[in-house]
Design a protein around this motif. Structure first.
Motif, PDB file in Angstrom:
ATOM      1  N   PHE A 185     -72.279 -99.842 -23.143  1.00 56.58           N
ATOM      2  CA  PHE A 185     -72.099-100.003 -21.745  1.00 56.58           C
ATOM      3  C   PHE A 185     -71.951 -98.365 -21.059  1.00 56.58           C
ATOM      4  CE2 PHE A 185     -71.207-104.335 -22.591  1.00 56.58           C
ATOM      5  CZ  PHE A 185     -71.980-104.905 -21.997  1.00 56.58           C
ATOM      6  N   ASN A 186     -72.616 -98.137 -19.926  1.00 58.33           N
ATOM      7  CA  ASN A 186     -72.326 -97.272 -18.987  1.00 58.33           C
ATOM      8  C   ASN A 186     -71.931 -97.539 -17.634  1.00 58.33           C
ATOM      9  OD1 ASN A 186     -72.336 -94.477 -18.093  1.00 58.33           O
ATOM     10  ND2 ASN A 186     -74.293 -95.035 -17.124  1.00 58.33           N
ATOM     11  N   VAL A 187     -70.902 -97.054 -17.091  1.00 60.39           N
ATOM     12  CA  VAL A 187     -70.138 -97.431 -16.008  1.00 60.39           C
ATOM     13  C   VAL A 187     -70.358 -96.462 -14.987  1.00 60.39           C
ATOM     14  CG1 VAL A 187     -68.156 -98.410 -14.555  1.00 60.39           C
ATOM     15  CG2 VAL A 187     -68.424 -98.733 -17.180  1.00 60.39           C
ATOM     16  N   THR A 188     -71.007 -97.077 -13.792  1.00 57.42           N
ATOM     17  CA  THR A 188     -71.381 -95.883 -12.640  1.00 57.42           C
ATOM     18  C   THR A 188     -70.166 -96.415 -11.523  1.00 57.42           C
ATOM     19  OG1 THR A 188     -72.734 -97.694 -11.515  1.00 57.42           O
ATOM     20  CG2 THR A 188     -73.677 -96.087 -12.925  1.00 57.42           C
ATOM     21  N   PHE A 189     -69.700 -95.297 -10.868  1.00 60.02           N
ATOM     22  CA  PHE A 189     -68.670 -95.390  -9.871  1.00 60.02           C
ATOM     23  C   PHE A 189     -69.181 -95.355  -8.802  1.00 60.02           C
ATOM     24  CE2 PHE A 189     -66.315 -94.468 -13.902  1.00 60.02           C
ATOM     25  CZ  PHE A 189     -64.964 -94.965 -13.704  1.00 60.02           C
TER      26      PHE A 189
END
Length: 351
Positions: free
Chosen positions: A266-270
């Motif tokens: 997973f990559n989390v975008t803010f």
């Protein structure tokens, strides 16, 4: 046995050693060296043909059977690979069937060198056929081009660079065992899945809200079925964290019902800066999150300098030599970027 000198010596000696069979007879025929080393009549084998077999990841998951057309050399059926009518093929008189002729040259006082070259009269074949009796189908070449359809079976779970071998399906030549055809599995890149051994990997980008509150989404698996992916609402997904769905990877070749695993990275975008409309909303958000770390208590006599962090611009950082630039220098540089092309600074003289 005649070892006398002259032009005939080289041909007679070569015939005695190879028995007219070229290099194959020289080492493994019934000539002198064949008898000395116990050589038999082992046939040579033709070259192996290697070709890539381009497949999709779906093909390797589900398995696939397809038809492949081969174009290869085959013995001429008209003359049975002889090259002409029965009895018309003669041994070349110039090279005595060896396909090579020998010449001797002097390379120094009392020093001779023997050189073997291809016979020009038979083009190295060791045989000659007169034009009247030459096969009309193969023109004396003994082989013709032939197309053949072979069935290629890709088994579920086969891997990259794995080989599928078709024995004896290579080019044919008279007196030579046909070579093999080898297909090497090459996988086309996939838009969603990445394979590592028996496991599959998916790189999934989610929002901060999904990372904190959970989410659900569907993916189309390699077998064509939809998979509903769920995370728990109380579980926090951190950037670069990994989750696994067991037994949802690639099938294990030769082991029906056994599969690898499916991993999610997973990559989390803010959210962007100032994504809430007022300060009150930020306070409400902070009340929902875990408390901030407490600031260490300082003594009353401690000298404290307060700074406010600014957004870092690597382009301007490099422009100012990699460090040491002041806040004013960055702002001056920013004003330079805003000036129209060709504009000049106006300096005001002090009064």
């Amino acid at each position: 046995m005649n070892f006398s000198g002259g032009h005939g010596m080289e041909g007679d000696l070569f015939d005695m050693l190879s028995n007219g069979g070229g290099m194959g007879g020289f080492m493994g025929g019934s000539g002198l060296l064949g008898q000395m080393f116990g050589g038999g009549s082992r046939r040579r084998k033709g070259e192996t043909t290697v070709q890539p077999l381009n497949v999709t990841l779906e093909d390797l998951y589900n398995g696939k059977t397809s038809k492949l057309q081969l174009t290869k050399k085959a013995l001429c059926k008209t003359c049975n690979g002889v090259g002409g009518k029965p009895g018309s093929v003669k041994r070349c008189e110039y090279c005595r069937g060896s396909g090579r002729v020998f010449a001797t040259r002097q390379i120094g006082p009392g020093m001779l060198q023997q050189i073997a070259t291809q016979c020009d009269h038979c083009s190295g074949g060791g045989e000659t056929i007169d034009d009247a009796n030459r096969c009309k189908t193969c023109q004396g070449r003994k082989t013709v081009q032939e197309m053949k359809i072979i069935e290629v079976k890709v088994e579920p779970g086969m891997r990259e660079n794995q080989k599928i071998v078709f024995y004896g399906e290579g080019d044919q030549e008279p007196g030579i065992e046909p070579g093999d055809v080898v297909l090497v599995v090459k996988t086309k890149p996939h838009d969603i899945f990445e394979r590592k051994g028996e496991d599959l990997f998916i790189k999934k980008t989610i929002t901060l809200k999904q990372a904190l509150c959970g989410f659900a989404y569907t993916i189309k698996h390699l077998n064509g079925k939809d998979i509903l992916v769920n995370t728990l609402s109380e579980e926090v997904i951190k950037p670069e964290s990994v989750r696994v769905a067991y037994n949802k990877g690639m099938p294990k070749q030769g082991k029906p019902g056994q599969f690898g695993n499916l991993y999610f990275v997973f990559n989390v975008t803010f959210p962007p800066t100032h994504f809430l409309e007022n300060e009150q909303r930020y306070k409400e958000l902070e009340a929902l999150l875990p408390p901030r770390p407490r600031i260490p208590k300082l003594s009353a006599t401690a000298e404290v300098e307060e700074v406010t962090l600014s957004e870092f611009d690597s382009r301007r950082y490099e422009r100012h030599g990699g460090g040491g630039g002041s806040r004013e220098a960055y702002h001056d540089d920013e004003s330079d970027d805003d000036m129209p092309s060709g504009a000049q600074h106006v300096q005001c003289a002090q009064q």
